[in-house]
Design an enzyme around this catalytic site. Structure first.
Site, PDB file in Angstrom:
ATOM      1  N   ILE A  29      58.022  55.079  80.657  1.00  0.00           N
ATOM      2  CA  ILE A  29      58.196  56.455  81.113  1.00  0.00           C
ATOM      3  C   ILE A  29      58.755  57.266  79.954  1.00  0.00           C
ATOM      4  CG2 ILE A  29      60.571  56.314  81.967  1.00  0.00           C
ATOM      5  CD1 ILE A  29      57.888  57.730  84.153  1.00  0.00           C
TER       6      ILE A  29
ATOM      7  N   LEU B 137      52.338  35.424  96.604  1.00  0.00           N
ATOM      8  CA  LEU B 137      51.776  34.076  96.516  1.00  0.00           C
ATOM      9  C   LEU B 137      51.109  33.724  97.841  1.00  0.00           C
ATOM     10  CD1 LEU B 137      54.776  32.234  94.813  1.00  0.00           C
ATOM     11  CD2 LEU B 137      52.630  32.876  93.720  1.00  0.00           C
TER      12      LEU B 137
ATOM     13  N   CYS C 257      60.265  40.444  99.543  1.00  0.00           N
ATOM     14  CA  CYS C 257      60.255  40.857 100.934  1.00  0.00           C
ATOM     15  C   CYS C 257      61.576  41.509 101.314  1.00  0.00           C
ATOM     16  CB  CYS C 257      60.006  39.644 101.832  1.00  0.00           C
ATOM     17  SG  CYS C 257      58.585  38.651 101.345  1.00  0.00           S
TER      18      CYS C 257
END
Length: 623
Positions: free
Chosen positions: A294, A56, A2
């Site tokens: 990549i 979660l 977050c």
């Protein structure tokens, strides 16, 4: 994963709208939900803001800020062993309404206070408002995987996951910290606890901070330090026992980092670190783990074919994407906003690209950063010892030190000779092995920087003092762990992944593994003939040696080629003398002189041009 932001304003001028602006600029870190708590009290206003990336318990029960009794929390990260801690709390009578680690952290703090942090296995940046004790507590994980900044000036305290939140507060004063800028020009990043701005700090890894809301005092306290484990007596176990215990710890660390309610993948380069993560996790699994790499069309920068071989051997579900030069170049103008303080590691470009393609298929990805610092993977460790011993024996060294700085590269007809003289100029002043190790990787040497910024008030950092360790290999590993790992590698991965709303996890940075390996003899990790000895012994149990044993490439891009072709117009724009004169904290003529010298000798110092370009783009974006 977050983004968090908030303030304590003893002047009572900050309001809910400011809090929302500070929080919502972090939308990329948490597009799934948002929450805000604002209190206007007699002596101060306080705000806690949160952007959520649901990993979660995807339900509304994971909403933050989360409250319990006298406590309120906003939090960024993952505590992987939350289920075990929850069971322990349930024995004490605690009830739970969610399946989140956030609720476990909150109630663990309620039960044990700050001591709860010693129970957490994971990565975290936590802010807890204790209404009873009238405190704001900030906590950062042991290694520093998750970022946490704070600003304190004239009665205003700000905190956030990224500096861009502070710019949304009308009373934030963005005055450049020249000492921090000098660090940037040396390292290409800014070492904790400093940031690019005055009165603005990174909460140090392994530390917590307490702001007393009654007195206004803020204190920072250390609760964990890798140095403590390097300084312990070495474990008296043989090499095979060390291999077995390390493998056990790796398996536990990797298993924890697969805990998720959304799909998880792995960044796979085909090197030892990421291949070991993929191999151990794919072993004995019925489902195929998703791996991502990549590729570049320039052969000397391309590792994709190595990763493809490893993925095929392990049986992973592999995604390989070759980026065009245009895709890579298009990222460069965006770096200043993504990293929001000067950050010079060019491997941020492929890291952002691989994060973008990974986010299309999963929401969480494991990377293998930390393996080089823990197990001894960089050749600079042995190079530093060899070069320092060699240069210490040079006759008339003191006279050379006086002559070399005045030698201009243009007097040499041979580019090869010019390059050697430049190398001698930067390495000869080395004071010790640590100084030599750093000089091998500096962009600008310390004695060069005062020519183009005013460092008269510079507080020089003696890096040898940051790591009071006797064994020189251990000292090098510990120095890198406390500087390069936390302030370059982890910053690079956090911003690159979170910019695409992808949670990045670092399985090698489990503190149990770090503490154990730090206490092993350095000869188990690195010697004159080989590096990463311990980790390689484990990797070869899962992957044939001839498939994985090759020179280390790193995650790099063809900077100098771009400078002379595709990026030449960008350089001409930013190094224009009149434009340079508008940058108040540099000597424009000296910077322009560095650029002019590069035009004549592009092979010698193109990294200097890159680091100056990064700063100039950052200055234009934020100042």
């Amino acid at each position: 994963m977050c983004g968090i932001a908030g303030f304590v304003d003893f002047n009572k001028k900050s309001d809910l709208e400011v809090l929302k602006n500070m929080t919502d600029v972090l939308y990329h870190r948490g597009p799934d939900d948002n929450g805000y708590s604002f209190y206007s009290l007699s002596s101060h206003n306080i705000g806690l803001g949160h952007r959520r990336l649901s990993i979660l318990d995807l339900s509304k029960h994971g909403h933050q800020p989360m409250k319990f009794d006298n406590l309120e929390i906003v939090y960024n990260g993952e505590v992987y062993n939350f289920k075990e801690i929850r069971k322990e709390l349930e024995i004490y009578g605690y009830k739970f309404i969610s399946n989140t680690d956030t609720e476990v952290i909150l109630k663990a703090f309620h039960k044990w206070g700050i001591e709860a942090v010693h129970k957490f296995i994971g990565m975290f940046a936590i802010a807890i408002y204790d209404k009873e004790k009238q405190q704001l507590i900030l906590i950062r994980d042991r290694v520093g995987v998750k970022p946490l900044y704070y600003y304190y000036k004239d009665g205003l305290f700000l905190f956030a996951s990224e500096l861009k939140s502070f710019h949304k507060h009308p009373n934030f004063r963005k005055n450049i910290n020249i000492n921090a800028l000098a660090l940037f020009f040396r390292f290409g990043y800014i070492i904790q606890p400093y940031s690019i701005f005055q009165n603005t700090w990174k909460l140090k890894s392994g530390h917590y901070g307490i702001l007393d809301l009654k007195s206004g005092n803020f204190k920072e306290v250390k609760y964990w330090d890798v140095i403590d484990f390097y300084n312990k007596p070495k474990l008296k176990i043989d090499f095979q026992e060390a291999v077995e215990e390390t493998e056990r710890l790796l398996k536990s660390a990797f298993k924890y980092r697969m805990i998720s309610d959304v799909p998880v993948g792995i960044f796979l380069s085909g090197g030892y670190d990421s291949s070991t993560v993929a191999a151990i996790l794919q072993k004995n699994r019925s489902d195929r783990i998703k791996t991502f790499t990549i590729g570049f069309y320039e052969d000397k920068f391309n590792e994709a074919h190595h990763a493809r071989k490893i993925a095929k051997y392990l049986g992973t579900e592999h995604t390989e994407y070759y980026c065009t030069q245009k895709e890579a170049l298009d990222i460069i103008p965006k770096l200043a906003y993504i990293y929001d303080e000067p950050f010079g590691d060019p491997s941020s470009i492929p890291t952002i690209l691989v994060s973008r393609i990974t986010r299309k298929k999963v929401k969480v990805s494991l990377s293998a950063d930390g393996g080089d610092e823990i197990f001894g993977g960089y050749k600079k460790y042995t190079q530093a010892m060899k070069f320092f011993d060699l240069l210490s024996k040079i006759p008339l060294k003191e006279k050379l030190l006086k002559i070399l700085p005045n030698m201009n590269n243009k007097v040499f007809l041979s580019k090869k000779l010019s390059s050697k003289v430049y190398t001698l100029k930067k390495l000869l002043p080395s004071k010790d092995y640590i100084d030599m190790m750093n000089r091998l990787t500096y962009y600008f040497q310390p004695e060069e920087i005062p020519k183009f910024i005013d460092t008269s008030n510079n507080s020089e950092i003696d890096l040898s003092l940051t790591c009071n360790v006797d064994n020189i290999i251990d000292k090098m590993l510990a120095t890198d762990f406390k500087t390069y790992l936390v302030d370059d590698i982890l910053v690079k991965v956090d911003r690159a992944t979170m910019n695409t709303s992808l949670e990045g996890r670092e399985p090698f940075l489990d503190y149990r593994l770090i503490e154990f390996v730090a206490q092993l003899p350095s000869s188990y990790k690195i010697n004159e003939n080989d590096k990463k000895i311990l980790l390689k012994s484990i990797a070869h149990k899962y992957i044939p040696k001839d498939m994985i044993d090759r020179p280390k490439m790193g995650f790099s891009v063809p900077l100098n080629e771009w400078f002379q072709k595709e990026l030449s117009s960008l350089l001409n724009e930013y190094f224009d003398l009149e434009k340079l004169k508008k940058v108040t904290c540099i000597n424009a003529e000296e910077v322009h002189k560095i650029y002019s010298q590069w035009l004549k000798f592009p092979e010698v110092n193109y990294n200097k041009i890159w680091i100056l370009l990064i700063f100039l783009m950052w200055y234009e974006e934020w100042m």
